[in-house]
Write a protein that holds these residues in place. Structure first.
Motif, PDB file in Angstrom:
ATOM      1  N   GLU A   1       0.838  -1.219   0.000  1.00  0.00           N
ATOM      2  CA  GLU A   1       0.000   0.000   0.000  1.00  0.00           C
ATOM      3  C   GLU A   1       0.865   1.258   0.000  1.00  0.00           C
ATOM      4  O   GLU A   1       0.576   2.230  -0.700  1.00  0.00           O
ATOM      5  CB  GLU A   1      -0.919  -0.001   1.229  1.00  0.00           C
ATOM      6  N   ASN A   2       1.958   1.246   0.771  1.00  0.00           N
ATOM      7  CA  ASN A   2       2.850   2.411   0.790  1.00  0.00           C
ATOM      8  C   ASN A   2       3.418   2.692  -0.596  1.00  0.00           C
ATOM      9  O   ASN A   2       3.463   3.838  -1.043  1.00  0.00           O
ATOM     10  CB  ASN A   2       4.002   2.180   1.775  1.00  0.00           C
ATOM     11  N   LEU A   3       3.841   1.634  -1.273  1.00  0.00           N
ATOM     12  CA  LEU A   3       4.463   1.819  -2.585  1.00  0.00           C
ATOM     13  C   LEU A   3       3.421   2.209  -3.640  1.00  0.00           C
ATOM     14  O   LEU A   3       3.716   3.004  -4.536  1.00  0.00           O
ATOM     15  CB  LEU A   3       5.244   0.568  -2.990  1.00  0.00           C
ATOM     16  N   SER A   4       2.203   1.692  -3.500  1.00  0.00           N
ATOM     17  CA  SER A   4       1.125   2.111  -4.419  1.00  0.00           C
ATOM     18  C   SER A   4       0.859   3.604  -4.249  1.00  0.00           C
ATOM     19  O   SER A   4       0.680   4.327  -5.237  1.00  0.00           O
ATOM     20  CB  SER A   4      -0.187   1.385  -4.111  1.00  0.00           C
ATOM     21  N   PHE A   5       0.835   4.034  -2.992  1.00  0.00           N
ATOM     22  CA  PHE A   5       0.591   5.449  -2.689  1.00  0.00           C
ATOM     23  C   PHE A   5       1.685   6.307  -3.326  1.00  0.00           C
ATOM     24  O   PHE A   5       1.418   7.320  -3.973  1.00  0.00           O
ATOM     25  CB  PHE A   5       0.575   5.616  -1.165  1.00  0.00           C
TER      26      PHE A   5
END
Ligand SMILES: Nc1ncnc2c1ncn2[C@@H]1O[C@H](COP(=O)(O)OP(=O)(O)OP(=O)(O)O)[C@@H](O)[C@H]1O
Length: 208
Positions: free
Chosen positions: A93-97
């Protein structure tokens, strides 16, 4: 090319550096050196536009970064002490953000970045539950997702194991070889085999 012209940095009435000038060319890997409190983080934050200097200017591709802040921001990736990783989110999720912030959506690239930092298998674990080194790896995975030519990295190797340090050093070398620029601080020994590490030393208000 990144140029610092006569930068001054005064903190708590102490001059961390004055008249600091240098030019860093594409293809260079630069380590800012100096003892604790010398002003390394302060300099990196000034170079990244996150803190103000007390005089002087920073030029990117020959133009003052004050004049075209957006262009400069798009050219740089800064990873600092506060690594901008949200603890309640998972690595994926962090990297998608992060990816979305540059207008992209490419799950394969995220899987590849997770693999590079050894976090496949941890992609759905909230970052708050990861170790310090794994937390740092989530932040550093952004290096594999970024198109920015200029990387400014504050202590990227902290909490990273020996093998990870070697892997990251290869990545920094590859980035420099692709005519990128890497500017970093570290208290660890970095063994660069393919690219000389240029050092800029700050110490007690003097620099060289
Ligand atoms: N915003 C601020 N206000 C007041 N003092 C500050 C500020 N930012 C930094 N300093 C002071 O400036 C000095 C240099 O801090 P800085 O974090 O740049 O050092 P450093 O070389 O990165 O140190 P370290 O190796 O310990 O990370 C420190 O004494 C710090 O307390």
């Amino acid at each position: 090319m990144l140029e610092a012209q006569g930068l001054n940095c005064i903190r708590d009435e102490r001059a961390l550096f004055t008249g600091l000038s240098f030019a860093i060319h594409p293809g260079e890997l630069v380590q800012i050196e100096g003892p604790n409190g010398a002003g390394k983080t302060s300099l990196l934050r000034i170079l990244a536009g996150l803190a103000s200097s007390d005089g002087g200017d920073i030029l990117w591709q020959g133009e003052s970064t004050r004049r075209n802040r957006d262009r400069y921001n798009h050219s740089l990736l800064y990873i600092g002490h506060q690594a901008g990783v949200k603890a309640v989110l998972t690595p994926f999720e962090n990297l998608s953000f992060f990816q979305k912030s540059s207008g992209k959506k490419d799950p394969d690239a995220i899987w590849s970045a997770l693999s590079q930092v050894g976090l496949v298998g941890y992609e759905d674990v909230p970052v708050a539950q990861l170790s310090a080194g794994q937390h740092r790896r989530v932040a550093l995975a952004r290096l594999w997702l970024s198109d920015a030519p200029l990387w400014i990295l504050d202590e990227p190797l902290t909490a990273i194991d020996k093998q990870g340090v070697e892997h990251l050093t290869r990545l920094f070398e590859q980035h420099a070889e692709k005519v990128g620029i890497v500017i970093l601080t570290t208290h660890q020994d970095m063994m660069s085999t393919r690219c000389p590490i240029r050092k800029i030393k700050l110490d007690g208000g003097v620099w060289r």
